[in-house]
Design an enzyme around this catalytic site. Structure first.
Site, short mmCIF file in Angstrom:
data_model
loop_
_atom_site.label_atom_id
_atom_site.label_comp_id
_atom_site.label_asym_id
_atom_site.label_seq_id
_atom_site.Cartn_x
_atom_site.Cartn_y
_atom_site.Cartn_z
CG ASP A 77 -9.04 5.11 2.05
OD1 ASP A 77 -8.56 5.63 3.06
OD2 ASP A 77 -8.35 4.53 1.18
CE LYS A 129 -1.77 6.91 -3.46
NZ LYS A 129 -2.30 6.02 -2.42
CD GLU A 144 -5.18 3.66 -2.52
OE1 GLU A 144 -6.07 4.44 -2.15
OE2 GLU A 144 -4.04 4.02 -2.83
CG ASP A 146 -1.68 1.25 1.47
OD1 ASP A 146 -1.66 2.12 0.58
OD2 ASP A 146 -2.33 1.37 2.53
#
Ligand code: AMP
Length: 587
Positions: free
Chosen positions: A170, A71, A148, A9
């Site tokens: 999330d 990211k 994800e 992850d």
């Protein structure tokens, strides 16, 4: 032995690496017991590469030599500058991946050359390609990139039969994503996705920092925002406070020697209640709920078509998040898989399938029951003394410890009875009472004196319940040894306990006489329970009452007992009379 393929992850704030070994998903520790690597990279003053916690620490004082949240830049062509040198976003991400790979190799004692890496569902082709390149720079063949929410769904139920629609919510440190997924056999399809790239738990921290700054200004006339060191300390303290507020109703934000003012040290010490904190973050939660609805309409689904909500990301441990989701969607969110590790675990499961390992289920110890206490509250629009207040919800991983604040209801109240229940019913009297105790000797204070009750459940099913007067620390507790196992034959025991509560000691006689167990429906039932409780209280009061009062009490008890013995009788007059008497005697 199958090949080592890890699941990674690669998160905005944190990253994790996991693998399936011997039928189990293992998230590999990055240091000691810690399994989370901050996604921060830096170069120390001597040129050494820092990845993770050390880079995160350096970031505070030397942001120019550190990079975080890379990211967000994946797929861009512009370089990122670190310590005066340019790097591509892929290179920076590769430093994180390389560190995770090294950690995995050291842990597994063998080479790791392949990985499954997760990306947000909304990532474009360019962003996915950049992620793949980052893996390759780190010496990893990226055998698959998965979404994800797909990984989260795999972690939650890798071998679930039938078709379901799930909402994956999330909320991480710096990003929020919500996806609607269709789960069919082993296939997870993302139907719609929405989110905010700049919303997360870090914003909650900022709210607490702002609150502390305001307090310092007000109390000491000082502006701490001018001191980077004080700000760094405040930020860290704010995150710690925020995390504590997920389990406790109050927290004290304390930082000694935070600043100096005219040569005098300034200490910070300020209490924050969960209620105040929830008011601070409410607008953020509302924003996430709007996104949930946008995702639902994107998937052409209504709220009622959602079978389950899966929580991902550390910030979903915030009770307000779970509460608002449940209120809004009418489904209790699932939180049994660690929300920080869930995506890495799903990636590892996918990796395991590719490597030919047997698909594991993620085994976690959870409580199958909800535990809580009762308080005066609102039940179906009317005030009711036995509203069930759950503290530990079912499917919560154990061990767990949760606290809530309760408040005295009248001036000068010196004792509080704490009843401990297992169940789901909002009316605590329909749940199973598994223990009770009294905390006596509270200070003489106006109504609203806070008593904090903590439920701690360990892996062996031992439940410890403690109540503590907030201002004095006066505490009392009980331990219920078999809180979980005692319900092995749950239905039978539940039925028995309910009847015991309803009929007090007379249960056997009544059953023998074939009396209607409901005793006049819900209202009648409540009256009966109240009557039983009142009798108990009056009997306790007898011990300390004077001769005359004792006589009155005995009469009152007798009258109410007679009423209870006769199913046709109207209990109300006898009940009110005894309640008045007890009130008068101030018990
Ligand atoms: P993630 O990016 O998924 O690792 O989530 C990290 C975020 O979750 C950070 O903002 C953490 O402060 C936050 N977080 C971690 N644990 C808790 C907790 N128990 N309660 C509230 N927020 C938490």
């Amino acid at each position: 032995m199958s090949e080592n393929i890890v699941g990674i992850d690669l998160g905005t704030t944190n990253s994790e690496v996991a693998i399936v070994r011997d039928g189990r998903v293992e998230v590999i520790p990055v240091a000691g017991e810690i399994r989370i690597l901050p996604s921060v990279v830096g170069l120390a003053s001597d040129g050494a590469l820092l990845v993770g916690e050390s880079a995160r620490n350096q970031y505070v004082l030397h942001p120019e030599r550190s990079v975080r949240s890379i990211k967000r830049r994946m797929g861009e062509n512009s370089p990122v500058t670190m310590a005066g040198k340019d790097y591509s976003p892929q290179e920076i991400s590769a430093m994180i991946l390389r560190r995770l790979r090294d950690i995995a190799e050291a842990h597994l004692g063998g080479p790791v050359n392949k990985a499954v890496i997760t990306v947000p569902a909304y990532f474009s082709d360019a962003q996915r390609q950049a992620t793949r390149e980052a893996g390759e720079i780190a010496g990893l063949e990226v055998v698959r990139i998965i979404n994800e929410p797909t990984a989260a769904a795999l972690a939650y139920e890798s071998s679930h039969a039938g078709s379901r629609k799930a909402l994956v919510y999330d909320l991480g440190g710096g990003t929020f994503d919500v996806s609607v997924v269709n789960l069919e056999a082993d296939v997870v399809e993302v139907l719609a996705s929405h989110g905010n790239n700049h919303l997360g738990g870090d914003d909650f921290d900022q709210k607490i920092v702002a609150f502390a700054l305001e307090h310092l200004k007000h109390e000491h006339g000082i502006d701490a925002s001018q001191s980077p060191l004080a700000m760094a300390r405040l930020l860290r303290a704010a995150e710690t406070a925020k995390i504590a507020l997920s389990d406790q109703p109050y927290v004290t934000l304390a930082e000694e020697y935070l600043l100096e003012q005219n040569g005098v040290p300034v200490h910070l010490s300020v209490e924050i209640s969960r209620l105040d904190y929830e008011a601070m973050i409410e607008p953020y939660i509302a924003e996430t709920l709007e996104a949930v609805h946008t995702a639902l309409s994107g998937a052409h689904l209504t709220v009622s078509e959602i079978d389950e909500i899966l929580l991902v990301g550390g910030a979903t441990r915030t009770p307000l998040v779970q509460r608002r989701l449940e209120e809004d969607l009418g489904v209790q969110p699932r939180a049994e898989v660690d929300p920080d590790l869930c995506v890495a675990m799903g990636a590892a499961i996918q990796a395991g399938v590719i490597a030919g390992a047997q698909t594991p289920t993620v085994l976690v110890d959870v409580t199958p029951y909800t535990f809580g206490t009762s308080a005066i509250g609102d039940l179906d629009g009317a005030p009711y003394p036995y509203c069930f207040v759950p503290l530990i919800r079912k499917n919560t991983p154990i061990p767990v410890s949760k606290s809530e604040a309760f408040y005295t209801v009248f001036d000068g109240q010196t004792r509080v009875d704490i009843n401990v229940y297992q169940g789901e019913d909002r009316d605590a009297l329909n749940d199973i009472e598994i223990g009770r105790f009294t905390i006596d000797g509270l200070r003489d204070a106006p109504a609203g004196n806070a008593v904090i009750t903590t439920f701690s459940l360990d892996v062996n099913g031992i439940l410890q319940v403690t109540s503590r007067e907030k201002d004095t620390g006066l505490a009392h507790s009980i331990t219920i040894d078999n809180a979980i196992t005692r319900f092995a034959d749950e239905k039978l025991i539940a039925a028995r306990a309910r009847i015991d509560v309803l009929f007090g000691e007379r249960a056997d006689e009544k059953a023998a006489a074939g009396t209607d167990e409901d005793g006049g429906g819900a209202d009648g039932r409540r009256l009966r329970v109240e009557a039983a409780a009142l009798i108990e209280k009056a009997e306790r009061a007898l011990a300390t009452a004077g001769a005359e009062d004792a006589e009155d009490l005995v009469d009152g008890i007798e009258a109410l007992k007679e009423g209870l013995a006769n199913p046709e009788a109207d209990l109300k007059p006898a009940l009110d009379a005894l309640a008045d008497l007890l009130y008068y005697l101030d018990t």
